[in-house]
Design a protein around this motif. Structure first.
Motif, mmCIF file in Angstrom:
data_model
loop_
_atom_site.group_PDB
_atom_site.id
_atom_site.type_symbol
_atom_site.label_atom_id
_atom_site.label_comp_id
_atom_site.label_asym_id
_atom_site.label_seq_id
_atom_site.Cartn_x
_atom_site.Cartn_y
_atom_site.Cartn_z
ATOM 1 N N LEU A 86 0.804 -1.338 0.040
ATOM 2 C CA LEU A 86 -0.075 0.001 -0.036
ATOM 3 C C LEU A 86 0.833 1.374 -0.079
ATOM 4 C CD1 LEU A 86 -2.683 -1.167 2.801
ATOM 5 C CD2 LEU A 86 -2.647 -1.316 0.087
ATOM 6 N N ASN A 87 1.951 1.153 -0.682
ATOM 7 C CA ASN A 87 2.845 2.274 -0.427
ATOM 8 C C ASN A 87 2.497 3.519 -1.488
ATOM 9 O OD1 ASN A 87 3.155 1.387 -3.299
ATOM 10 N ND2 ASN A 87 5.417 1.275 -3.453
ATOM 11 N N PHE A 88 1.354 3.455 -2.156
ATOM 12 C CA PHE A 88 0.616 4.600 -2.996
ATOM 13 C C PHE A 88 -0.172 5.428 -1.891
ATOM 14 C CE2 PHE A 88 -2.105 1.062 -3.340
ATOM 15 C CZ PHE A 88 -3.188 1.508 -2.937
ATOM 16 N N LEU A 89 -0.440 4.887 -0.598
ATOM 17 C CA LEU A 89 -1.258 5.665 0.369
ATOM 18 C C LEU A 89 -0.294 6.271 1.277
ATOM 19 C CD1 LEU A 89 -3.834 2.835 1.169
ATOM 20 C CD2 LEU A 89 -4.222 4.690 -0.203
ATOM 21 N N PRO A 90 -0.633 7.415 1.609
ATOM 22 C CA PRO A 90 0.392 8.470 2.386
ATOM 23 C C PRO A 90 -0.058 7.777 3.904
ATOM 24 C CG PRO A 90 -1.449 9.932 1.781
ATOM 25 C CD PRO A 90 -1.619 8.526 1.164
ATOM 26 N N ILE A 91 1.034 7.622 4.835
ATOM 27 C CA ILE A 91 0.961 7.127 6.117
ATOM 28 C C ILE A 91 0.642 8.173 6.935
ATOM 29 C CG2 ILE A 91 2.202 5.878 7.853
ATOM 30 C CD1 ILE A 91 3.715 4.275 5.814
ATOM 31 N N GLN A 92 -0.462 7.917 7.742
ATOM 32 C CA GLN A 92 -0.782 9.240 8.859
ATOM 33 C C GLN A 92 -0.407 8.643 10.127
ATOM 34 O OE1 GLN A 92 -5.111 9.521 8.528
ATOM 35 N NE2 GLN A 92 -4.863 11.189 7.111
ATOM 36 N N THR A 93 -0.418 7.408 10.537
ATOM 37 C CA THR A 93 -0.006 7.124 11.786
ATOM 38 C C THR A 93 0.514 5.523 11.465
ATOM 39 O OG1 THR A 93 -2.169 6.304 12.519
ATOM 40 C CG2 THR A 93 -1.417 8.385 13.193
ATOM 41 N N THR A 107 -4.612 7.340 -4.482
ATOM 42 C CA THR A 107 -5.138 6.575 -5.790
ATOM 43 C C THR A 107 -4.077 5.624 -6.142
ATOM 44 O OG1 THR A 107 -6.157 8.703 -6.396
ATOM 45 C CG2 THR A 107 -6.036 6.911 -7.931
ATOM 46 N N PRO A 108 -4.536 4.086 -6.364
ATOM 47 C CA PRO A 108 -3.683 2.998 -6.694
ATOM 48 C C PRO A 108 -3.172 3.562 -7.982
ATOM 49 C CG PRO A 108 -5.747 2.511 -6.655
ATOM 50 C CD PRO A 108 -5.898 3.729 -6.099
ATOM 51 N N PRO A 109 -1.997 2.940 -8.425
ATOM 52 C CA PRO A 109 -1.372 3.105 -10.006
ATOM 53 C C PRO A 109 -2.341 2.549 -10.995
ATOM 54 C CG PRO A 109 0.093 2.106 -8.552
ATOM 55 C CD PRO A 109 -1.037 2.223 -7.788
ATOM 56 N N GLY A 110 -2.815 3.196 -11.698
ATOM 57 C CA GLY A 110 -3.642 2.969 -12.915
ATOM 58 C C GLY A 110 -5.199 2.957 -12.486
ATOM 59 N N GLY A 111 -5.370 3.433 -11.358
ATOM 60 C CA GLY A 111 -7.013 3.407 -10.923
ATOM 61 C C GLY A 111 -7.370 4.899 -10.795
ATOM 62 N N GLY A 112 -8.721 5.153 -10.723
ATOM 63 C CA GLY A 112 -9.327 6.411 -10.821
ATOM 64 C C GLY A 112 -9.756 6.938 -9.522
ATOM 65 N N TYR A 115 -8.627 5.985 -2.289
ATOM 66 C CA TYR A 115 -8.831 4.912 -1.075
ATOM 67 C C TYR A 115 -8.047 5.413 0.095
ATOM 68 C CZ TYR A 115 -10.725 1.911 -4.676
ATOM 69 O OH TYR A 115 -11.422 1.297 -5.775
ATOM 70 N N ARG A 116 -8.268 4.903 1.110
ATOM 71 C CA ARG A 116 -7.672 4.862 2.479
ATOM 72 C C ARG A 116 -7.963 3.572 3.187
ATOM 73 N NH1 ARG A 116 -10.505 8.681 6.980
ATOM 74 N NH2 ARG A 116 -12.103 7.281 7.622
ATOM 75 N N ALA A 117 -6.779 3.354 4.052
ATOM 76 C CA ALA A 117 -6.760 1.746 4.646
ATOM 77 C C ALA A 117 -6.275 1.898 6.139
ATOM 78 C CB ALA A 117 -5.747 1.026 3.967
#
Length: 169
Positions: A86-93, A107-112, A115-117
């Motif tokens: 999930l390296n395309f998501l910025p880590i908050q904590t 946004t995932p590569p190639g996606g529109g 998301y957050r996780a």
């Protein structure tokens, strides 16, 4: 905007007051026997813990009566695989001691769609039960189970690859 924050604070305070008002003043329970049907000793404290007895207030949950040097353990391969997958998501904590990783929207590569996780690693075993994943869209809706399962599978596959690469299989 200020009204929303005030409402949130007041609802939090109300929830705390309601929870602290709860106590064990309900109907009394019969005393716990020290013997079972086979006349063998029974651990009374364990039975009280199971029954929820021995706690006076909600705040007793935070009273750590065990060893203060005990730490929670998480699987390092699942931890690293979660961050890599999930390296395309910025880590908050990220708290490696409790096993929780929270991300911001990305946004995932190639996606529109963004998301957050939230990842929760519960066990030191490299096992699917050790990984709990929650995915949300930018609209605040949870993603469907198939998408969540595919991301979990990708994380677990990467964790196995990391373990094999380290030579500890």
């Amino acid at each position: 905007m200020k009204t929303g924050k005030t409402f949130a604070k007041l609802s939090s305070i109300a929830a705390i007051l309601v929870l602290t008002a709860c106590d064990n003043t309900g109907p009394s329970k019969p005393p716990v026997s020290t013997e079972n049907r086979n006349n063998t000793p029974v651990d009374i404290q364990a039975r009280q813990r199971i029954a929820g007895q021995g706690r006076e207030t909600i705040w007793d949950i935070f009273d750590n009566q065990s060893d203060s040097n005990t730490t929670l353990e998480v699987n390092k391969y699942i931890w690293r695989a979660s961050l890599e997958t999930l390296n395309f998501l910025p880590i908050q904590t990220a708290d490696p001691f409790s096993g929780v990783i929270s991300t911001g929207y990305g946004t995932p590569p190639g996606g529109g769609r963004s998301y957050r996780a939230t990842i929760y690693i519960t066990d030191p075993a490299l096992d699917a039960r050790s990984l709990n994943l929650s995915l949300q869209t930018s609209g605040g809706r949870a993603v469907d189970a198939d998408t969540r399962r595919a991301v979990e599978d990708a994380i677990l596959t990467r964790a196995r690859q990391l373990r094999i690469a380290e030579g500890k299989l």
